[in-house]
Write an enzyme that holds these catalytic residues in place. Structure first.
Site, PDB file in Angstrom:
ATOM      1  N   HIS A  62       0.860  -1.191   0.000  1.00  0.00           N
ATOM      2  CA  HIS A  62       0.000   0.000   0.000  1.00  0.00           C
ATOM      3  C   HIS A  62       0.892   1.235   0.000  1.00  0.00           C
ATOM      4  CE1 HIS A  62      -3.597   2.414   1.911  1.00  0.00           C
ATOM      5  NE2 HIS A  62      -2.892   3.137   1.090  1.00  0.00           N
ATOM      6  N   GLU A 116       0.350   7.896  -3.666  1.00  0.00           N
ATOM      7  CA  GLU A 116       1.314   7.513  -2.615  1.00  0.00           C
ATOM      8  C   GLU A 116       2.561   8.392  -2.674  1.00  0.00           C
ATOM      9  OE1 GLU A 116       0.716   5.358  -0.033  1.00  0.00           O
ATOM     10  OE2 GLU A 116      -1.291   5.428  -0.879  1.00  0.00           O
ATOM     11  N   HIS A 120       2.819  10.835   0.447  1.00  0.00           N
ATOM     12  CA  HIS A 120       3.817  10.328   1.398  1.00  0.00           C
ATOM     13  C   HIS A 120       5.260  10.479   0.902  1.00  0.00           C
ATOM     14  CE1 HIS A 120       0.653   8.587   3.915  1.00  0.00           C
ATOM     15  NE2 HIS A 120       0.094   8.093   2.823  1.00  0.00           N
TER      16      HIS A 120
HETATM   17  P1  5GP Z   1      -7.327   5.712   7.436  1.00  0.00           P
HETATM   18  O1  5GP Z   1      -7.933   6.964   7.934  1.00  0.00           O
HETATM   19  O2  5GP Z   1      -8.137   4.997   6.424  1.00  0.00           O
HETATM   20  O3  5GP Z   1      -6.721   4.848   8.483  1.00  0.00           O
HETATM   21  O4  5GP Z   1      -6.055   6.199   6.625  1.00  0.00           O
HETATM   22  C1  5GP Z   1      -6.194   6.947   5.469  1.00  0.00           C
HETATM   23  C2  5GP Z   1      -4.830   7.314   4.969  1.00  0.00           C
HETATM   24  O5  5GP Z   1      -4.191   8.226   5.879  1.00  0.00           O
HETATM   25  C3  5GP Z   1      -3.840   6.159   4.861  1.00  0.00           C
HETATM   26  O6  5GP Z   1      -4.006   5.416   3.713  1.00  0.00           O
HETATM   27  C4  5GP Z   1      -2.551   6.929   4.875  1.00  0.00           C
HETATM   28  O7  5GP Z   1      -2.335   7.562   3.645  1.00  0.00           O
HETATM   29  C5  5GP Z   1      -2.808   7.944   5.930  1.00  0.00           C
HETATM   30  N1  5GP Z   1      -2.476   7.443   7.266  1.00  0.00           N
HETATM   31  C6  5GP Z   1      -3.314   6.884   8.180  1.00  0.00           C
HETATM   32  N2  5GP Z   1      -2.666   6.587   9.315  1.00  0.00           N
HETATM   33  C7  5GP Z   1      -1.381   6.938   9.127  1.00  0.00           C
HETATM   34  C8  5GP Z   1      -0.226   6.901   9.952  1.00  0.00           C
HETATM   35  O8  5GP Z   1      -0.244   6.470  11.103  1.00  0.00           O
HETATM   36  N3  5GP Z   1       0.927   7.361   9.410  1.00  0.00           N
HETATM   37  C9  5GP Z   1       0.983   7.860   8.156  1.00  0.00           C
HETATM   38  N4  5GP Z   1       2.156   8.290   7.716  1.00  0.00           N
HETATM   39  N5  5GP Z   1      -0.088   7.930   7.359  1.00  0.00           N
HETATM   40  C10 5GP Z   1      -1.248   7.471   7.822  1.00  0.00           C
HETATM   41  P1  5GP Z   2      -4.127   6.555   1.449  1.00  0.00           P
HETATM   42  O1  5GP Z   2      -5.169   5.727   2.084  1.00  0.00           O
HETATM   43  O2  5GP Z   2      -2.769   5.970   1.262  1.00  0.00           O
HETATM   44  O3  5GP Z   2      -4.198   8.015   1.703  1.00  0.00           O
HETATM   45  O4  5GP Z   2      -4.664   6.564  -0.010  1.00  0.00           O
HETATM   46  C1  5GP Z   2      -5.352   5.599  -0.616  1.00  0.00           C
HETATM   47  C2  5GP Z   2      -5.814   6.258  -1.890  1.00  0.00           C
HETATM   48  O5  5GP Z   2      -5.353   5.512  -2.972  1.00  0.00           O
HETATM   49  C3  5GP Z   2      -7.307   6.360  -1.972  1.00  0.00           C
HETATM   50  O6  5GP Z   2      -7.653   7.532  -2.650  1.00  0.00           O
HETATM   51  C4  5GP Z   2      -7.667   5.161  -2.799  1.00  0.00           C
HETATM   52  O7  5GP Z   2      -8.819   5.347  -3.551  1.00  0.00           O
HETATM   53  C5  5GP Z   2      -6.453   5.010  -3.692  1.00  0.00           C
HETATM   54  N1  5GP Z   2      -6.183   3.612  -4.000  1.00  0.00           N
HETATM   55  C6  5GP Z   2      -6.020   3.142  -5.232  1.00  0.00           C
HETATM   56  N2  5GP Z   2      -5.811   1.813  -5.197  1.00  0.00           N
HETATM   57  C7  5GP Z   2      -5.824   1.445  -3.891  1.00  0.00           C
HETATM   58  C8  5GP Z   2      -5.660   0.208  -3.238  1.00  0.00           C
HETATM   59  O8  5GP Z   2      -5.451  -0.855  -3.831  1.00  0.00           O
HETATM   60  N3  5GP Z   2      -5.726   0.217  -1.898  1.00  0.00           N
HETATM   61  C9  5GP Z   2      -5.953   1.361  -1.186  1.00  0.00           C
HETATM   62  N4  5GP Z   2      -6.011   1.275   0.134  1.00  0.00           N
HETATM   63  N5  5GP Z   2      -6.119   2.551  -1.783  1.00  0.00           N
HETATM   64  C10 5GP Z   2      -6.057   2.594  -3.122  1.00  0.00           C
END
Ligand code: 5GP
Ligand code: 5GP
Length: 227
Positions: A62, A116, A120
């Site tokens: 991811h 990504e 990040h």
């Molecule tokens: P969710 O809110 O679904 O847990 O996370 C959404 C997105 O926020 C993740 O895919 C990632 O991009 C970012 N994120 C969530 N938790 C963390 C964390 O603990 N550290 C970092 N660097 N990014 C995070």
């Molecule tokens: P994060 O959660 O790292 O901030 O971001 C995830 C983003 O990448 C979301 O906008 C999601 O729609 C997109 N994305 C594309 N492909 C994938 C996948 O295979 N897994 C996840 N978790 N997010 C994906």
């Protein structure tokens, strides 16, 4: 110290920093996060296979996420450093296999990788350029075979439930470091193994014990869905 020499010292420090030798601590470690495709797909949001075909029944990357020790994290650090697929042309076929996108509508991965990198990757650009960033994640994934660690402990992606502590110990024993497990829920509301987090030092090369774990909670028994 005399006022004069203090001023000189400050001048020297400023010059050293301007010349790039001053190490800016822009993050403390990385989370290396892998997702189980079965758990992305069997949720309310559902999934779409990439245009390049159904991914293997294996953990996919991811992301590699810079983080601070206090649990906070930087994001979208450099809007000028846009993702450029040409910079990772040599990695593309490995990326399609190891970093497949599952979001809908179907894509070829570029959208996911762009997200990504820009969210990040730009926050660790002082250490890893675009090629280095994606390559570091691919190399890390090769080092840790999560699925094999689980299946060799009798934990299989067969839709059954397994104890969270058994899952953690199986991973810890093989990988050598304590993992963090993130769960999500399937359409019936069962808690299931969604993502596995490992921590990596600021070079992006070495696994370390996590300085801090993310927040969130799994059940004590979690499902490991098939894919
Ligand atoms: P969710 O809110 O679904 O847990 O996370 C959404 C997105 O926020 C993740 O895919 C990632 O991009 C970012 N994120 C969530 N938790 C963390 C964390 O603990 N550290 C970092 N660097 N990014 C995070
Ligand atoms: P994060 O959660 O790292 O901030 O971001 C995830 C983003 O990448 C979301 O906008 C999601 O729609 C997109 N994305 C594309 N492909 C994938 C996948 O295979 N897994 C996840 N978790 N997010 C994906």
């Amino acid at each position: 110290m005399k006022a004069n020499s203090t001023v000189t010292l400050i001048k020297i420090l400023v010059l050293v920093c301007l010349s790039g030798l001053c190490v800016s601590q822009d993050f403390d470690f990385f989370y290396f996060v892998q997702q189980w495709p079965g758990s992305y797909c069997d949720t309310k949001q559902s999934c779409c296979y990439p245009t390049t075909g159904k991914p293997a029944a294996d953990f996919g990357i991811h992301g590699l996420w810079p983080n601070y020790r206090d649990g906070k994290y930087p994001q979208n650090c450099d809007s000028k450093n846009l993702f450029d697929p040409d910079k990772i042309a040599d990695l593309r076929s490995s990326m399609q296999k190891k970093w497949p996108t599952l979001a809908c509508p179907s894509g070829n991965g570029v959208g996911f990788w762009t997200h990504e990198w820009e969210k990040h990757g730009t926050c660790s650009e002082s250490v890893l350029d675009q090629h280095g960033y994606f390559q570091a994640a691919l190399v890390l994934q090769k080092q840790v075979n999560l699925l094999q660690a689980l299946t060799s402990a009798g934990i299989n992606p067969d839709g059954r439930s397994y104890s969270l502590s058994n899952i953690k110990s199986a991973l810890q024993e093989t990988v050598g470091f304590t993992p963090w497990i993130e769960c999500n829920t399937d359409t019936s509301g069962n808690s299931q193994l969604y993502q596995i987090y490992l921590c990596v030092d600021t070079t992006g090369k070495n696994l370390i014990e996590c300085p801090v774990f993310p927040k969130g909670k799994c059940g004590s028994q979690i499902e490991f869905p098939s894919f």
